[in-house]
Design a protein around this motif. Sequence first.
Motif, PDB file in Angstrom:
ATOM      1  N   MET A 647       0.868  -1.177   0.000  1.00 48.42           N
ATOM      2  CA  MET A 647       0.000   0.000   0.000  1.00 48.42           C
ATOM      3  C   MET A 647       0.906   1.229   0.000  1.00 48.42           C
ATOM      4  O   MET A 647       1.817   1.344   0.838  1.00 48.42           O
ATOM      5  N   PHE A 648       0.658   2.116  -0.943  1.00 49.79           N
ATOM      6  CA  PHE A 648       1.508   3.300  -1.137  1.00 49.79           C
ATOM      7  C   PHE A 648       0.616   4.527  -0.930  1.00 49.79           C
ATOM      8  O   PHE A 648      -0.399   4.686  -1.618  1.00 49.79           O
ATOM      9  N   ALA A 649       0.973   5.379   0.042  1.00 48.81           N
ATOM     10  CA  ALA A 649       0.160   6.569   0.354  1.00 48.81           C
ATOM     11  C   ALA A 649       0.963   7.829   0.093  1.00 48.81           C
ATOM     12  O   ALA A 649       2.113   7.946   0.521  1.00 48.81           O
ATOM     13  N   ALA A 650       0.364   8.778  -0.613  1.00 47.59           N
ATOM     14  CA  ALA A 650       0.999  10.071  -0.896  1.00 47.59           C
ATOM     15  C   ALA A 650       0.059  11.177  -0.436  1.00 47.59           C
ATOM     16  O   ALA A 650      -1.129  11.178  -0.779  1.00 47.59           O
ATOM     17  N   ASP A 651       0.602  12.114   0.320  1.00 45.34           N
ATOM     18  CA  ASP A 651      -0.231  13.102   0.997  1.00 45.34           C
ATOM     19  C   ASP A 651       0.310  14.508   0.748  1.00 45.34           C
ATOM     20  O   ASP A 651       1.510  14.749   0.905  1.00 45.34           O
ATOM     21  N   TYR A 652      -0.576  15.417   0.336  1.00 40.23           N
ATOM     22  CA  TYR A 652      -0.171  16.819   0.207  1.00 40.23           C
ATOM     23  C   TYR A 652       0.104  17.389   1.601  1.00 40.23           C
ATOM     24  O   TYR A 652      -0.687  17.214   2.528  1.00 40.23           O
ATOM     25  N   SER A 653       1.214  18.093   1.745  1.00 43.08           N
ATOM     26  CA  SER A 653       1.551  18.725   3.018  1.00 43.08           C
ATOM     27  C   SER A 653       0.982  20.139   3.061  1.00 43.08           C
ATOM     28  O   SER A 653       1.323  20.980   2.232  1.00 43.08           O
ATOM     29  N   GLN A 825      -9.095   8.004  -2.432  1.00 39.15           N
ATOM     30  CA  GLN A 825      -8.725   9.388  -2.158  1.00 39.15           C
ATOM     31  C   GLN A 825      -9.347   9.746  -0.823  1.00 39.15           C
ATOM     32  O   GLN A 825     -10.553   9.583  -0.629  1.00 39.15           O
ATOM     33  N   VAL A 826      -8.517  10.168   0.115  1.00 39.70           N
ATOM     34  CA  VAL A 826      -9.004  10.553   1.440  1.00 39.70           C
ATOM     35  C   VAL A 826      -8.488  11.959   1.724  1.00 39.70           C
ATOM     36  O   VAL A 826      -7.326  12.138   2.115  1.00 39.70           O
ATOM     37  N   HIS A 827      -9.356  12.937   1.456  1.00 43.26           N
ATOM     38  CA  HIS A 827      -9.009  14.343   1.653  1.00 43.26           C
ATOM     39  C   HIS A 827      -7.792  14.749   0.799  1.00 43.26           C
ATOM     40  O   HIS A 827      -7.925  14.893  -0.397  1.00 43.26           O
ATOM     41  N   ASP A 828      -6.616  14.890   1.419  1.00 43.05           N
ATOM     42  CA  ASP A 828      -5.441  15.343   0.657  1.00 43.05           C
ATOM     43  C   ASP A 828      -4.488  14.187   0.347  1.00 43.05           C
ATOM     44  O   ASP A 828      -3.334  14.404  -0.009  1.00 43.05           O
ATOM     45  N   GLU A 829      -4.995  12.966   0.465  1.00 42.42           N
ATOM     46  CA  GLU A 829      -4.148  11.783   0.359  1.00 42.42           C
ATOM     47  C   GLU A 829      -4.648  10.844  -0.735  1.00 42.42           C
ATOM     48  O   GLU A 829      -5.855  10.665  -0.911  1.00 42.42           O
ATOM     49  N   LEU A 830      -3.707  10.274  -1.477  1.00 46.15           N
ATOM     50  CA  LEU A 830      -4.024   9.250  -2.472  1.00 46.15           C
ATOM     51  C   LEU A 830      -3.399   7.930  -2.020  1.00 46.15           C
ATOM     52  O   LEU A 830      -2.239   7.901  -1.584  1.00 46.15           O
TER      53      LEU A 830
END
Length: 874
Positions: A647-653, A825-830
């Motif tokens: 599982m790979f998660a990328a989140d806008y800071s 997609q969870v808010h600012d996270e993919l």
Amino acid sequence: MDKKLVLIDGNSIAYRAFFALPLLSNSKGIHTNAVYGFAMMLNKMLQDEQPTHILVAFDAGKTTFRHETFQEYKGTRQKTPPELSEQFSYVRELLKAYGIPYFELENYEADDIIGTLSLQAENEEFAVKVYSGDKDLTQLATGQTTVCITRKGITDIEEYTPDHILDKYGLTPLQIIDMKGLMGDASDNIPGVPGIGEKTAIKLLKQYDSVEHLLESVEQVSGAKLKEKLIEHKNKALMSKQLATILRTVPLELTMDRLVYNGPNEDELYDLYRDLEFKTLMEGLQRTSDPDEIADILFSIVEKPEQAHFEQADAVYVEMLDVNYHKAPITGIAVSGEGKTIFMRGETAAASEEFKKWAENSSIRKTVFDAKRTIIALRRHGIELAGVDFDVFLASYLINPSESPEDFAAVAKLHGETGIAPDETVYGKGAKKALPQEEVYAKHISAKAEALSRLDDTCRRELTENSQNELFDELELPLALILADMESEGVRIDTARLHEMGSELKKRLAEMEQTIHGLAGTEFNINSPKQLGVILFEKLGLPPLKKTKTGYSTSADVLEKLASSHEIVRYILDYRQIGKLQSTYIEGLLKVADPDTRKVHTRFNQALTQTGRLSSTDPNLQNIPIRLEEGRKIRQAFVPEKSDSVMFAADYSQIELRVLAHISRDEKLIEAFKQGLDIHTATAMEVFHVDEDGVTSNMRRQAKAVNFGIVYGISDYGLSQSLGITRKEAAEFIDRYLNTYPGVKEYMDTIVRDAKEKGYVTTLLNRRRYIPEITSRNFNLRSFGERTAMNTPIQGSAADIIKKAMIDVADRLEREQLASKLLLQVHDELIFDVPKEEIDQMERIVPDVMEHAFELDVPLKVEYSFGPTWYDAK
């Protein structure tokens, strides 16, 4: 039901309608614009007011008792245009069809009839609404009577109450008469005192109350010229006040019983609309509760689709009775185009090679209603819908997100298509929901498909007017196709781990229950608000902050405020949170997981929030509580489909703060982000005037609260609650913040001012949100509107950016032919499912694409991680 009388100034509203609309005429050459405008006003007024009694008053002739006082009264008025004069008879026919009584009386004006009846109604304890375009009638405003004055056109209304008149003029309603006495009224040729305008009249009345008192005290008036005018034109002032006074003792033989409103005669209305060629208003009358009266269209029920010709079709509508399109059977499918509409049962269409060939032909452009829903429903039957060119549902949402119903008929009505029956009319609702005879629902579904082409044209035109074509074509429609893939793919659940967590939570709840009972000194039902209230506020003596009809309030906001008063409160809050985790997420996820694939297929709501953010339902994967470690551990159950993937998660800071920096163009905020500083530390340094080493953890916490609070339009009260400080301290902190970042203050002031002028705000990608509350006279509503104006461009732009990132990432994965899949997609996270051999590429691709999805004045920053579960990828 409360008694409500509506009184309408017929001449005034007809004049307003005539001049507000272009000069319309039907095929017979009869001018119709005043009648049409009058009908529109009546429709809106009846819907808004729901009157029990009603009357329209007309002027009876050119001369009235006022001409005995002043022969030139209304002498300067231009002659009524003949194009309007010919319409008054049709206005009266309109009123007859509506079942609305009307009245006129020789020697009196409509104002006098309205004034007399409003007083009579007040004495009989009615609420009264007066509709007019003439501000003279505002003198009638009382605690029971509101005077509605048309502003622009005939449906934009300003409501005059005594409070509103006081706010606007600083006068009482009866002083409006005195104001007219002093300043006169050019439209009625009331002279007043020459040289005195509204401003001077108001100033004098605030000092002397009335014309009579002013003239008695004229020697005290400052200003020699003004005093001279008042003395010289004393009689004009008194006469003008008399002319402006509405007579409230007209000898009427009207009782309230004669004004009862029982609704329109729809047959008569329909005939009148047909004669006048009011097509839209005619269609509005076709909505009925009788399924047999669904808009009559030409369609055919096709049993053998292989014999049908789909080539000319350009619209398809798929009907399902259940909202969960991942499971619901297809009731029927209709395709339409070139004046021909074909209906097929769901199973018939699914088995048809001809329909499949048409649906999968990407060169045939198709209009649909809710592309994501349509694609997934057909995909479940082995049909890959291609060539989706327009989505009426999505377009309507963009045009006005505050009006975003899901029912086809309601959406269609927003854009002028009133001939579609609501689904409840055809299928019933609740437990009574069922399919009627095939002929009935086939016609209903066909009517939807047939309307799609017209709605396509209408909505495209509205998108163009709003400059939103790019937002629709390049963001929302492509995103719908990506969301369809994400929903179809679903996300794998480790059901064994969920069962294990369920056992752990049950044990934890039992332990917490014992602790709470021990702290309370007795056993009780923790889930009973009544029993809990007794324990907290009677036995333990905590201060009751709020009461309900049934006793003490033990709501979460009350308990949060009491958390520092007794340790039992924090245990109760945690107990509730863990109980919710157990019921909503452990049991809930196990319930919705597919027994064969062990996947859950959430539904992303693309046309729900007014800011443009996505939400999810069945299950809601965006609101898993993560304040407690037990909540965060729920994410351990989300795993990749295969054992050799991660599982790979990328989140806008801090994307919203970066958007704020860009929109506000605040130099300090922009510089802090460009230098890569911790923004909360940077804010604390600026606000508290310390260097980086001097920033304490508490300073940073306060700075963080106000940084994020500003994004949501936080008030001093809200910040005080968040930080546990006084409102005065919070207000001082906000002031220091805004002084530190003047660009932010300028942005907030400007956006509120613009929203009041335009009625809406926009995001960086031109998403609109209408904010009618921002001009409300109610302080709380107006404050909400102002906060919404401040935060919507920020939240909405952040939502637009992550949507753009989703499209760009999906495109990049396809171009590089990667097997990695975007799952959530969870808010600012993919969140992605990534084969281990693609991790290196994804570490390079995902941050690069997300950070360049949209160019701001500050850099976008993305943080990412990966692991065997979603929990480990954080």
